[in-house]
Design a protein around this motif. Structure first.
Motif, short mmCIF file in Angstrom:
data_model
loop_
_atom_site.label_atom_id
_atom_site.label_comp_id
_atom_site.label_asym_id
_atom_site.label_seq_id
_atom_site.Cartn_x
_atom_site.Cartn_y
_atom_site.Cartn_z
N ALA A 256 5.58 -36.43 -18.48
CA ALA A 256 6.15 -37.51 -17.65
C ALA A 256 6.88 -36.98 -16.42
N SER A 257 6.83 -35.67 -16.17
CA SER A 257 7.47 -35.15 -14.97
C SER A 257 6.58 -35.37 -13.76
N VAL A 258 7.16 -35.28 -12.56
CA VAL A 258 6.39 -35.46 -11.33
C VAL A 258 6.41 -34.20 -10.46
N ASP A 259 7.08 -33.14 -10.94
CA ASP A 259 7.15 -31.89 -10.18
C ASP A 259 7.40 -30.76 -11.16
N HIS A 260 7.21 -29.52 -10.69
CA HIS A 260 7.48 -28.39 -11.58
C HIS A 260 8.97 -28.36 -11.93
N GLU A 261 9.29 -27.94 -13.16
CA GLU A 261 10.66 -28.01 -13.64
C GLU A 261 11.26 -26.65 -13.97
N LYS A 262 10.42 -25.66 -14.22
CA LYS A 262 10.94 -24.32 -14.49
C LYS A 262 9.83 -23.30 -14.22
N GLY A 263 10.25 -22.05 -14.05
CA GLY A 263 9.27 -21.00 -13.82
C GLY A 263 9.67 -20.12 -12.65
N ARG A 264 8.70 -19.38 -12.14
CA ARG A 264 8.95 -18.48 -11.02
C ARG A 264 7.67 -18.31 -10.20
N ASP A 265 7.84 -18.12 -8.92
CA ASP A 265 6.73 -17.89 -8.00
C ASP A 265 7.14 -16.79 -7.03
N TRP A 266 6.18 -16.01 -6.58
CA TRP A 266 6.47 -15.05 -5.53
C TRP A 266 5.25 -14.87 -4.63
N SER A 267 5.52 -14.38 -3.44
CA SER A 267 4.43 -14.12 -2.49
C SER A 267 4.82 -12.96 -1.59
N LEU A 268 3.82 -12.29 -1.05
CA LEU A 268 4.01 -11.18 -0.12
C LEU A 268 2.90 -11.23 0.91
N TYR A 269 3.26 -11.30 2.20
CA TYR A 269 2.27 -11.44 3.27
C TYR A 269 2.52 -10.41 4.36
N LEU A 270 1.43 -9.80 4.79
CA LEU A 270 1.43 -8.91 5.95
C LEU A 270 0.50 -9.50 6.99
N SER A 271 1.00 -9.69 8.20
CA SER A 271 0.19 -10.27 9.27
C SER A 271 0.34 -9.47 10.54
N ALA A 272 -0.57 -9.67 11.47
CA ALA A 272 -0.51 -8.98 12.75
C ALA A 272 -1.14 -9.85 13.82
N ASP A 273 -0.51 -9.89 14.98
CA ASP A 273 -1.03 -10.57 16.16
C ASP A 273 -1.27 -9.54 17.25
N HIS A 274 -2.37 -9.69 17.98
CA HIS A 274 -2.69 -8.76 19.07
C HIS A 274 -2.92 -9.57 20.35
N ALA A 275 -2.13 -9.26 21.37
CA ALA A 275 -2.25 -9.96 22.65
C ALA A 275 -1.75 -9.06 23.76
N ASN A 276 -2.35 -9.18 24.93
CA ASN A 276 -1.95 -8.39 26.10
C ASN A 276 -1.90 -6.89 25.80
N GLY A 277 -2.82 -6.42 24.96
CA GLY A 277 -2.91 -5.00 24.66
C GLY A 277 -1.85 -4.47 23.71
N GLU A 278 -1.09 -5.35 23.06
CA GLU A 278 -0.03 -4.92 22.14
C GLU A 278 -0.18 -5.63 20.81
N THR A 279 0.18 -4.92 19.72
CA THR A 279 0.08 -5.48 18.38
C THR A 279 1.48 -5.75 17.84
N PHE A 280 1.63 -6.90 17.15
CA PHE A 280 2.91 -7.34 16.61
C PHE A 280 2.77 -7.56 15.10
N PRO A 281 3.12 -6.57 14.28
CA PRO A 281 3.04 -6.76 12.82
C PRO A 281 4.24 -7.53 12.28
N LYS A 282 4.01 -8.26 11.19
CA LYS A 282 5.07 -9.00 10.51
C LYS A 282 4.89 -8.88 9.00
#
Length: 231
Positions: free
Chosen positions: A35-61
């Motif tokens: 009868a719940s409408v959303d998660h009530e307990k637990g754990r979640d995690w995430s890890l992201y690596l991204s990069a943008d390249h513009a005007n000859g330069e790269t920007f990692p995040k």
């Protein structure tokens, strides 16, 4: 032909061509009771690596998140803590070398997640993309109250299901911020989600919320939100 950043429509770009890449890991182990409408307990995690390249330069995040929650003794209510952090590199004069935050991020008519304030790039109480910087740490404490269910409101072709209230408080710490130096922001807010069904089986949700934004606990703004999620 880019006038603004693809993911930050209120941030002007200094380039007209952009190459982007992203790779990440996600884990989720959350549970909810009958009868719940959303998660009530637990754990979640995430890890992201991204990069943008513009005007000859790269920007990692790099950005990561870790969320956990537990159910309360009152039926279908819970407390969650959402945590995220990130770091960006590259020429600080470029708009690509920063993370940006602000707003609920719900559209007036939407088809994405209802509680968007849980996402790392949101921060209700401030304008979208109004806050930013090269490194950040953010946490959001959320209390999900027990949903109120409607038993006999409507007809078979249109009826109300429930309304669920949620209250949240957030802290956002930004280093090398757009305003200069280290900045600390806070917010307090709520969101109510009204679920209803039309044509017997098509679920929809109307959401409305409000948040106040603070810097060092001095109020600097507020925000109202209204959104209709279709299906």
């Amino acid at each position: 032909g880019l006038d603004t950043l693809p993911d930050n429509q209120n941030v002007s770009s200094e380039f007209d061509e952009l190459l982007s890449a992203e790779i990440g890991l996600e884990y989720s182990n959350s549970q909810k009771s009958q009868a719940s409408v959303d998660h009530e307990k637990g754990r979640d995690w995430s890890l992201y690596l991204s990069a943008d390249h513009a005007n000859g330069e790269t920007f990692p995040k790099l950005n990561a998140s870790f969320d956990f929650g537990f159910a309360l003794p009152w039926g279908n209510s819970s407390i969650w803590l959402y945590n995220s952090a990130g770091s960006a590199s590259g020429d600080s004069a470029s708009s690509l070398a920063n993370f940006y935050f602000g707003g609920f991020h719900n559209n007036y008519v939407d088809n994405r997640a209802v509680k968007r304030y849980r996402d790392y790039e949101t921060f209700p109480g401030f304008e979208i993309d109004a806050l930013g910087g090269r490194r950040f740490f953010k946490n959001v404490l959320e209390f999900n109250a027990r949903p109120f269910r409607f038993e006999e409101v409507g007809v078979p072709s249109f009826y109300l299901s429930y309304i669920r209230p949620a209250f949240f408080a957030g802290t956002l710490i930004i280093d090398d911020s757009l305003e200069g130096g280290r900045r600390t922001y806070n917010n307090l807010g709520f969101q109510f989600d009204l679920s209803f069904t039309i044509l017997d089986h098509l679920p929809m949700t109307v959401s409305f919320g409000y948040a106040q934004g603070y810097e060092d606990w001095n109020e600097v703004g507020d925000e109202w939100m209204f959104s209709l999620k279709v299906l």
